[in-house]
Scaffold this motif. Structure first.
Motif, mmCIF file in Angstrom:
data_model
loop_
_atom_site.group_PDB
_atom_site.id
_atom_site.type_symbol
_atom_site.label_atom_id
_atom_site.label_comp_id
_atom_site.label_asym_id
_atom_site.label_seq_id
_atom_site.Cartn_x
_atom_site.Cartn_y
_atom_site.Cartn_z
ATOM 1 N N PHE A 52 0.832 -1.207 0.000
ATOM 2 C CA PHE A 52 0.000 0.000 0.000
ATOM 3 C C PHE A 52 0.861 1.250 0.000
ATOM 4 C CE2 PHE A 52 -2.700 3.149 2.302
ATOM 5 C CZ PHE A 52 -3.671 3.279 1.319
ATOM 6 N N SER A 53 1.948 1.220 0.763
ATOM 7 C CA SER A 53 2.880 2.349 0.767
ATOM 8 C C SER A 53 3.500 2.540 -0.612
ATOM 9 C CB SER A 53 3.972 2.111 1.809
ATOM 10 O OG SER A 53 4.952 3.115 1.764
ATOM 11 N N SER A 54 3.795 1.440 -1.300
ATOM 12 C CA SER A 54 4.345 1.532 -2.657
ATOM 13 C C SER A 54 3.346 2.172 -3.607
ATOM 14 C CB SER A 54 4.732 0.142 -3.159
ATOM 15 O OG SER A 54 5.666 -0.467 -2.296
ATOM 16 N N LEU A 55 2.072 1.798 -3.494
ATOM 17 C CA LEU A 55 1.047 2.372 -4.362
ATOM 18 C C LEU A 55 0.878 3.872 -4.108
ATOM 19 C CD1 LEU A 55 -1.644 -0.465 -4.236
ATOM 20 C CD2 LEU A 55 -0.045 0.067 -6.088
ATOM 21 N N ILE A 56 1.016 4.294 -2.857
ATOM 22 C CA ILE A 56 0.924 5.725 -2.538
ATOM 23 C C ILE A 56 2.054 6.483 -3.227
ATOM 24 C CG2 ILE A 56 1.121 7.420 -0.676
ATOM 25 C CD1 ILE A 56 -0.324 5.449 1.119
ATOM 26 N N ARG A 57 3.255 5.919 -3.181
ATOM 27 C CA ARG A 57 4.382 6.594 -3.841
ATOM 28 C C ARG A 57 4.197 6.650 -5.351
ATOM 29 N NH1 ARG A 57 9.199 3.383 -1.776
ATOM 30 N NH2 ARG A 57 7.620 2.183 -0.663
ATOM 31 N N ILE A 58 3.682 5.570 -5.922
ATOM 32 C CA ILE A 58 3.416 5.591 -7.363
ATOM 33 C C ILE A 58 2.376 6.662 -7.688
ATOM 34 C CG2 ILE A 58 2.470 4.248 -9.282
ATOM 35 C CD1 ILE A 58 3.636 1.742 -7.934
ATOM 36 N N THR A 59 1.358 6.800 -6.834
ATOM 37 C CA THR A 59 0.333 7.830 -7.034
ATOM 38 C C THR A 59 0.938 9.221 -6.975
ATOM 39 O OG1 THR A 59 -1.353 6.391 -6.050
ATOM 40 C CG2 THR A 59 -1.830 8.753 -6.140
ATOM 41 N N ILE A 60 1.818 9.457 -6.003
ATOM 42 C CA ILE A 60 2.478 10.771 -5.893
ATOM 43 C C ILE A 60 3.311 11.041 -7.138
ATOM 44 C CG2 ILE A 60 4.197 12.086 -4.592
ATOM 45 C CD1 ILE A 60 3.251 10.638 -2.087
ATOM 46 N N GLY A 61 3.996 10.013 -7.626
ATOM 47 C CA GLY A 61 4.771 10.193 -8.848
ATOM 48 C C GLY A 61 3.891 10.565 -10.030
ATOM 49 N N ALA A 161 -3.107 9.384 3.776
ATOM 50 C CA ALA A 161 -3.045 7.936 3.586
ATOM 51 C C ALA A 161 -1.636 7.414 3.828
ATOM 52 C CB ALA A 161 -3.512 7.578 2.175
ATOM 53 N N GLY A 162 -0.632 8.173 3.373
ATOM 54 C CA GLY A 162 0.751 7.766 3.597
ATOM 55 C C GLY A 162 1.114 7.747 5.070
ATOM 56 N N LEU A 163 0.697 8.777 5.800
ATOM 57 C CA LEU A 163 0.984 8.832 7.242
ATOM 58 C C LEU A 163 0.222 7.750 7.991
ATOM 59 C CD1 LEU A 163 0.948 12.687 7.871
ATOM 60 C CD2 LEU A 163 2.939 11.179 7.805
ATOM 61 N N LEU A 164 -1.018 7.462 7.577
ATOM 62 C CA LEU A 164 -1.803 6.417 8.226
ATOM 63 C C LEU A 164 -1.160 5.054 8.029
ATOM 64 C CD1 LEU A 164 -4.413 5.773 9.782
ATOM 65 C CD2 LEU A 164 -5.546 5.451 7.578
ATOM 66 N N GLN A 165 -0.670 4.783 6.824
ATOM 67 C CA GLN A 165 0.013 3.528 6.548
ATOM 68 C C GLN A 165 1.287 3.415 7.379
ATOM 69 O OE1 GLN A 165 -0.412 0.827 5.118
ATOM 70 N NE2 GLN A 165 1.581 -0.045 4.592
ATOM 71 N N PHE A 166 2.036 4.504 7.459
ATOM 72 C CA PHE A 166 3.279 4.517 8.231
ATOM 73 C C PHE A 166 2.987 4.261 9.711
ATOM 74 C CE2 PHE A 166 6.593 6.787 10.625
ATOM 75 C CZ PHE A 166 7.718 6.167 10.117
ATOM 76 N N TRP A 167 1.938 4.879 10.245
ATOM 77 C CA TRP A 167 1.566 4.673 11.650
ATOM 78 C C TRP A 167 1.138 3.240 11.897
ATOM 79 C CZ3 TRP A 167 -3.339 3.177 13.261
ATOM 80 C CH2 TRP A 167 -3.524 3.138 14.641
ATOM 81 N N TYR A 168 0.365 2.676 10.975
ATOM 82 C CA TYR A 168 -0.137 1.314 11.158
ATOM 83 C C TYR A 168 1.007 0.303 11.199
ATOM 84 C CZ TYR A 168 -2.022 -3.234 9.921
ATOM 85 O OH TYR A 168 -2.297 -4.572 9.883
ATOM 86 N N THR A 170 4.346 0.868 11.526
ATOM 87 C CA THR A 170 5.434 1.163 12.459
ATOM 88 C C THR A 170 5.016 1.017 13.905
ATOM 89 O OG1 THR A 170 6.324 2.716 10.844
ATOM 90 C CG2 THR A 170 7.184 2.854 13.082
ATOM 91 N N PHE A 171 3.807 1.439 14.252
ATOM 92 C CA PHE A 171 3.411 1.476 15.653
ATOM 93 C C PHE A 171 2.304 0.454 15.976
ATOM 94 C CE2 PHE A 171 5.016 5.706 14.562
ATOM 95 C CZ PHE A 171 6.030 5.813 15.491
ATOM 96 N N TYR A 172 1.196 0.510 15.263
ATOM 97 C CA TYR A 172 0.070 -0.365 15.599
ATOM 98 C C TYR A 172 0.412 -1.831 15.371
ATOM 99 C CZ TYR A 172 -4.614 -2.341 15.755
ATOM 100 O OH TYR A 172 -5.705 -3.111 16.073
ATOM 101 N N LYS A 173 0.937 -2.150 14.194
ATOM 102 C CA LYS A 173 1.214 -3.549 13.848
ATOM 103 C C LYS A 173 2.253 -4.148 14.783
ATOM 104 C CE LYS A 173 2.940 -6.431 10.086
ATOM 105 N NZ LYS A 173 1.879 -7.443 10.154
ATOM 106 N N THR A 174 3.324 -3.403 15.086
ATOM 107 C CA THR A 174 4.367 -3.933 15.950
ATOM 108 C C THR A 174 3.885 -4.134 17.374
ATOM 109 O OG1 THR A 174 5.184 -1.684 16.356
ATOM 110 C CG2 THR A 174 6.214 -2.927 14.584
ATOM 111 N N GLU A 175 2.833 -3.391 17.785
ATOM 112 C CA GLU A 175 2.314 -3.524 19.149
ATOM 113 C C GLU A 175 1.258 -4.615 19.243
ATOM 114 O OE1 GLU A 175 1.819 -3.015 23.137
ATOM 115 O OE2 GLU A 175 3.360 -2.130 21.846
ATOM 116 N N HIS A 176 0.436 -4.781 18.227
ATOM 117 C CA HIS A 176 -0.707 -5.692 18.308
ATOM 118 C C HIS A 176 -0.498 -7.013 17.578
ATOM 119 C CE1 HIS A 176 -2.494 -1.787 19.352
ATOM 120 N NE2 HIS A 176 -3.427 -2.473 19.964
ATOM 121 N N GLU A 177 0.568 -7.142 16.815
ATOM 122 C CA GLU A 177 0.800 -8.371 16.072
ATOM 123 C C GLU A 177 2.155 -8.970 16.421
ATOM 124 O OE1 GLU A 177 0.008 -8.177 11.931
ATOM 125 O OE2 GLU A 177 -1.866 -7.089 12.148
#
Length: 405
Positions: A52-61, A161-168, A170-177
Motif C-alpha cells: 500500500f505504501s508503494s502504491l501511494i508513492r506511485i500515485t504521488i509520482g 493515507a501515507g501517514l496512516l500507513q506509516f503509523w499502522y 510502524t506502531f500499531y502492527k508492531t504492538e498488536h501483532e
C-alpha cells in the motif's frame, strides 16, 4: 507571528520567485522518476500490507507527472512563465510528497551507523524536500495559488493515507501483532529397567497470534541436576536470596551436572502460520542416580514473517563460551531501508555453561551488518531500533521430573 511570516516571505522571494515554471518542471520530472521507481521496486520486493505504501508513492509520482504536463502545456501557449505555485497540480504534487520525503531522514536518524554513503543517499530526498516545502509554503503565504476542490482533496488525502500507513505498520502492527506461541513442555516416565528409566519428552507449539511467524531458532535441551534435600525451614535471608531481583533460578539447592540431550524443533527460517500447531515427542534413557532430576527446556527465537532467511552462516568471530553461533541478514523491507537501514542482522548463539549454576541457553542479538566493534558503541541493538517494521520475541518453557533412585 509577524516575524515568522516575514521570514517565510523572504525565503519565498529568495529561492522560489527567482525560479520560474520553465525551470521547476525538471524538479517535477525528478519527483515522478524517484517516486515511481521506488514504488514499483518496493511493490514487487515486499508485497503484503507494505505494498500500500508503494502504491501511494506511485500515485504521488503520477500526480507530479500530471503537474509536469500542465506546466508544459501552459508554456507552449503562454509567453510569460507562471510561478510554480500557480498550478493546482503542482501544489498537490509537492504537498503530497512531503510526508514520504521525510521517511528516509527518519530511517537514518533512528539507525545505528551514519556514513558517507548514507549522506549521499539522502542528498536527493533533501533536494526534493526543500522544493516541496518551499512551494507549499509559497502557496499558503503568497495567496497567489488556488487549489480546485479536486486537487485540494488529493493534496489532503494522499499525504494522510501515507501517514496512516506509516503509523499502522510502524506502531500499531508492531504492538498488536507480536509473535505469540503457546508452548507446552512435558516429561513423562514410560518405562523402567534395572538402573535405568525410560523417559518421554513432548513439546507442543501453537501459533495463537494473528501473524505468520519466522523461526530464527527453536531448540530443546534435557539437563541433569542433582538435588540436595532441604532439611530446614527457610529463613528471611533464604527468602531474600531466592527473590533477589537479579536472580532467576528454579531451585537454589539444585546443581547443574550435564547436558543429556539437545535437538532442533523447527528448521531455521521455518514458518508458523496463525493457528498452526506442532507436536514433537522423543524418548531417551537416563541412569537412576540418587536424588537426580531432569529438566526439559524449549527455547524459541521468533520474528514476524517478512521474507525468507537464506543467508545463515557461522558467526565471525564466534563468541566465547558458545557451542554454536550462526547469523543471518534480515530480508529487505524497502529500497530505502536497504540503503539506509544499516543491514540488520540476527545473531543466534547456543551458550556453553561456564559454571555449575548456569545451564545451556539460547541467546539472540540483533546487530548492524557493518558494525566493526567501534569503541563506545553497543553492538547488541534491538531489532525494533534498527527496523521498527519488524517485531521479535524469545520464548522459554521448562518442566522438571524427579527420577526415582
Amino acid at each position: 507571528m509577524t516575524l515568522t511570516v516575514r521570514f517565510l516571505r523572504r525565503l519565498q522571494a529568495a529561492f522560489v520567485w527567482s525560479l520560474d515554471s520553465r525551470q521547476f518542471r525538471w524538479v517535477l520530472l525528478t519527483d515522478f522518476a524517484v517516486f515511481t521507481f521506488t514504488g514499483v521496486y518496493d511493490f514487487f520486493l515486499t508485497g503484503g500490507e507494505l505494498a500500500f505504501s508503494s502504491l501511494i508513492r506511485i500515485t504521488i509520482g503520477l500526480i507530479n507527472l500530471v503537474a509536469w504536463f500542465d506546466v508544459r502545456k501552459y508554456l507552449s501557449t503562454m509567453a510569460t512563465p507562471l510561478a510554480p505555485w500557480g498550478f493546482p497540480s503542482v501544489i498537490a504534487g509537492q504537498a503530497s510528497s512531503i510526508p514520504m520525503l521525510l521517511i528516509p531522514f527518519w530511517i537514518e536518524i533512528s539507525g545505528y551507523l551514519h556514513d558517507f554513503l548514507d549522506i549521499a543517499v539522502l542528498a536527493l530526498p533533501a533536494f526534493l524536500l526543500f522544493f516541496a516545502v518551499t512551494i507549499s509554503l509559497s502557496a499558503i503565504i503568497g495567496h497567489k495559488g488556488s487549489l480546485t476542490v479536486t486537487w485540494g482533496v488529493i493534496a489532503a488525502l494522499v499525504p494522510f493515507a501515507g501517514l496512516l500507513q506509516f503509523w499502522y505498520v510502524t506502531f500499531y502492527k508492531t504492538e498488536h501483532e507480536r509473535p505469540r506461541v503457546n508452548t507446552i513442555v512435558e516429561l513423562d516416565k514410560v518405562g523402567q529397567h534395572p538402573g535405568d528409566t525410560l523417559m518421554r519428552g513432548t513439546i507442543t507449539l501453537e501459533n495463537v497470534g494473528t501473524a505468520e511467524i519466522t523461526v530464527l531458532e527453536a531448540v530443546y535441551t534435557v539437563t541433569d541436576h542433582t538435588v540436595r534435600s532441604t532439611d530446614h525451614i527457610l529463613s528471611r535471608s533464604d527468602i531474600h536470596n531466592a527473590l533477589d531481583e537479579h536472580r532467576v533460578t528454579w531451585d537454589d539447592e539444585s546443581a547443574y551436572n550435564s547436558l543429556l540431550k539437545v535437538g532442533r524443533l523447527i528448521r531455521r527460517g521455518g514458518h508458523l502460520t496463525p493457528g498452526q500447531k506442532i507436536k514433537i515427542s522423543f524418548v531417551f534413557d537416563v541412569r537412576n542416580h540418587p536424588q537426580e532430576k531432569l529438566r526439559l527446556t524449549a527455547s524459541l527465537s521468533l520474528i514476524n514473517n517478512d521474507g525468507h532467511f537464506n543467508k545463515f552462516k557461522p558467526c565471525d568471530p564466534i563468541p566465547e563460551n558458545t557451542y554454536e553461533c550462526i547469523q543471518g541478514e534480515l530480508p529487505q523491507q524497502s529500497l530505502m531501508r536497504h540503503l539506509l537501514g544499516d543491514g540488520p542482522m540476527a545473531r543466534i548463539s547456543f551458550s556453553d555453561p561456564t559454571d555449575s549454576v548456569h545451564v545451556p541457553h539460547l541467546v539472540t542479538n540483533f546487530i548492524a551488518l557493518n558494525w566493526k566493534g567501534d569503541p563506545g558503541k553497543d553492538p547488541n541493538q534491538q531489532v525494533n531500533a534498527l527496523d521498527p517494521f519488524r517485531t521479535s520475541r524469545g520464548l522459554t518453557s521448562s518442566v522438571e521430573f524427579r527420577v526415582a533412585p
